[in-house]
Design an enzyme around this catalytic site. Sequence first.
Site, PDB file in Angstrom:
ATOM      1  N   CYS A 137       0.831  -1.206   0.000  1.00  0.00           N
ATOM      2  CA  CYS A 137       0.000   0.000   0.000  1.00  0.00           C
ATOM      3  C   CYS A 137       0.867   1.258   0.000  1.00  0.00           C
ATOM      4  CB  CYS A 137      -0.958  -0.002   1.188  1.00  0.00           C
ATOM      5  SG  CYS A 137      -0.136  -0.167   2.797  1.00  0.00           S
ATOM      6  N   HIS A 178      -1.214   1.552   7.462  1.00  0.00           N
ATOM      7  CA  HIS A 178      -1.779   1.381   6.119  1.00  0.00           C
ATOM      8  C   HIS A 178      -1.781   2.730   5.412  1.00  0.00           C
ATOM      9  CE1 HIS A 178      -4.142  -0.227   2.869  1.00  0.00           C
ATOM     10  NE2 HIS A 178      -5.093   0.667   3.066  1.00  0.00           N
TER      11      HIS A 178
END
Length: 923
Positions: A307, A860
């Site tokens: 990510c 994230h």
Amino acid sequence: MCSILEIFGLICFSLVNCRWWQHWIDYVNQDQPNNATDVLSSLEHCNSAGSSTLKRPSGIDNSDLINDAASEDTSAGNDIHDTLLEGRDYVLLPQAVWNRFHSWYGGGPTLARKAISSGLSQTELTVEVYPLRLQLLLMPKGDRSSIRISKKETIGELHRRACHIFDLNSEQVRIWDYYGHRKHALMNDMDKTLDDANIQMDQDILVEVLNNVNGTALVGCMSSIQENGFAEKKATSVLVEPSKSSLSIAGGWSASKGASRSHGTEISQSANLTSARELENTYGVSGVSTRGASAGLTGLLNLGNTCFMNSAIQCLVHTPEFARYFREDYRREINWQNPLGMVGELAVAFGELLRKLWAPGRTPVAPRPFKTKLARFAPQFSGYNQHDSQELLAFLLDGLHEDLNRVKHKPYIRSRDADGRPDEEVADEYWANHIARNDSIIVDVCQGQYKSTLVCPVCNKVSVTFDPFMYLSLPLQATITRSMTITVFTCDGSALPSTFTITVPKQGRCRDLIQVLSNVCSLKQSEELKLAEIRNHSIQRFLEDPLISLSTIKDDDRLAALKVPKSVKNAVYLQLVHHRQEQDSAGAQATSRWKPYGMPLVSFISRYDVITRGNIQTLAHTMLSPLLKRESLRHTEISDPSTSMAVVDPSSAISSSDARLESSSKIVKKDVSGSKALTLPKLPLYLVDESNARIDLSVGEEKAIRLPSSSTLTVVQIDWSQKLLEKYNINSLENLPEVFKYGPVTKKARTEPLSLYTCLEAFLREEPLVPEDMWYCPQCKERRQASKKLDLWRLPEVLVIHLKRFSYSRSMKHKLETFVNFPIHDFDLTNYVANKNNSQRQLYELYALTNHYGGMGSGHYTAHIKLLDENRWYNFDDSHISPINEEDVKSAAAYVLFYRRVKSDASNSKVSQSGAGHDNVSS
């Protein structure tokens, strides 16, 4: 929610060998027409009686995935190779689907992996293909064992597994974070996750066996636990062999990432499709479908902790100048011979990926070819660990620039000093020299120039240079200082330990800390401070080197500063460590063992003197005298003169080491009325010798003792009985504060809005260079700690701003959650540009940013991007894209900001062209 996840097999996954998986794909699709678009449509025409020529797959063979050498350690289970790539070596199947495949074909072994939650709201699911691999070191035996365990498992689970592996009684075992082969922290919070404890891959865990009163290790057995930290779940759904039923996707997981067939086979349980969609919505992963989406709304598949890469790529490909450039014929500008570049391969890989992302009507793209090229030229990004999105962005911009540099042969140019010339002349000269060696689309769009002014603190020589920049890294604090809390001890028993919170340079040295602390604690001219690190209720080490960087001192460390006379030579420090009896769960005192307690007290003695046990008793009374209760002085009675001891009056504490070592029988104290001398019982003191044995100091007052010769620190333990506690108030010794404690007040302060302008002003503020970056003064001919001042001089078309949220110290990684109030429109930098010849306003508008949610290891990344043609904001979360409101763009997760220059009417007529018109990017 967990029960729903488990029911549909989405909480657990299993790895399947990619070769076997491709054979199965070919087997079920061999009779299908060439224009089949997915497995569902092809399987509707496939049955067991078809005219199949390809043999039915044999048993599943995952042996290629297993690291045979690592798997010899049975405690680690089936350990897979560290270099496996999803789509090339393996695919991931939901556990329930794996169970059905295994019932059809057999084989194995089962390589189960969990889907763990991550992100700020813990609603992002990530398959943990590589759980933590930890090295367990058993002490004192020295046995070792390697295990795999999820970073979401608790410390309690790690403790249980360590006891099981080494066949130990859990009550006699404690485990330590043994990062860098040093007892970093005792892991005694059994409910804390390994992720929250900052446990890293391949680090050591010390398994310490405690001895009982007889000195023998207590070894027992524990009930067995499941291997690898994975809970096996039985499949609750019923599937039939693929030749007799159809399969489709549920929950958004692809079971054929990287499969060679372009139609992208996807698999799950069709019977549970509706419930799985409900689950998807519940878990917050629904959004704009990228299948058939308009140009610019194509997601990137997460290949496993990628990510960080996906968010940075999306911001770059949605930079209009880059999107236009790479969708045209950019290959003519590739510099195939540049030794500093990647022979054009990185530019080609990025260009192809950008074109795929801008092609309409595509499914999410798997960026494997790009990641392969990236890992080839930047090995630090190989594998599937989480990385810093900004570091990836910096490497990518620099790599693309070198691959696309229009300068084939860089000339050697020596920059001249300003020597009093006008800044405008010097700045243009520096920029022309830079362009003569660096000329690419990256320079055209992203590079600016700042003015750097250095002033020598000795001769006042001023040096001015003008250097290019690709992005600005702004601090999230208005200053570059750090708050540190230190406890100061007096060694003569004249006062209780005092705690001070001081402000020091963030990149300073121990000498800076000592200097500031000396001022606030009223240090005398005849005294000096010695810094010590306190761990486990005793001194761990002295910080004697004044050049030790303060960045090596972590926020959760505990420091003490000792006031000692400057005249003391060859001193031995006496450390009084407190012990208290343990209490059982009912509150009653246990009689089996004593535990270290509170913070130690410190005094010193001369190594040359003959030390008796009575001398140590006197020193201990001196150190403890500020803690003595007044009522105990009034009512003290002597029951047995042979077991009594005089006490020192703290108001007249002896400062001379020779006087302090006089026989304790000559030192008396009068009570408050002054009518009689009072004595106190001898203290239960024990000297800890070099073999770690305890020598009782309460008997044989005149008997000389031998101090350990291998250390300047002598440990004396005092056992605080309940009767002794009635005479002293030791509450002030209970806790030694951390260097910096993140309390509720601090958190509130950190969440208060911080203006982006304030961050910029802190970046441009004049400050002294850190010692390791001292400047060589051409006039003094010496290295000097000059002061440095930065000013913006030339601004780029696209201004990239990096907010410095992360700080690193040894094994400690910390993230600032500060909310930065950044403007979306009309970011005005006019007043921050030192070049005043350009009268145009320097206005910028935000069009993209990356976000980081959660902690350092399990965080994230996402991207917020504005599609300029639609004038609408979208959230890019790997393969999931959803529209968002502009007011939702700002958050405390913002990490890297992308701004575009707002064109004025005068500049709208000037069209920036690649390779020309560099004045267009100047300010």
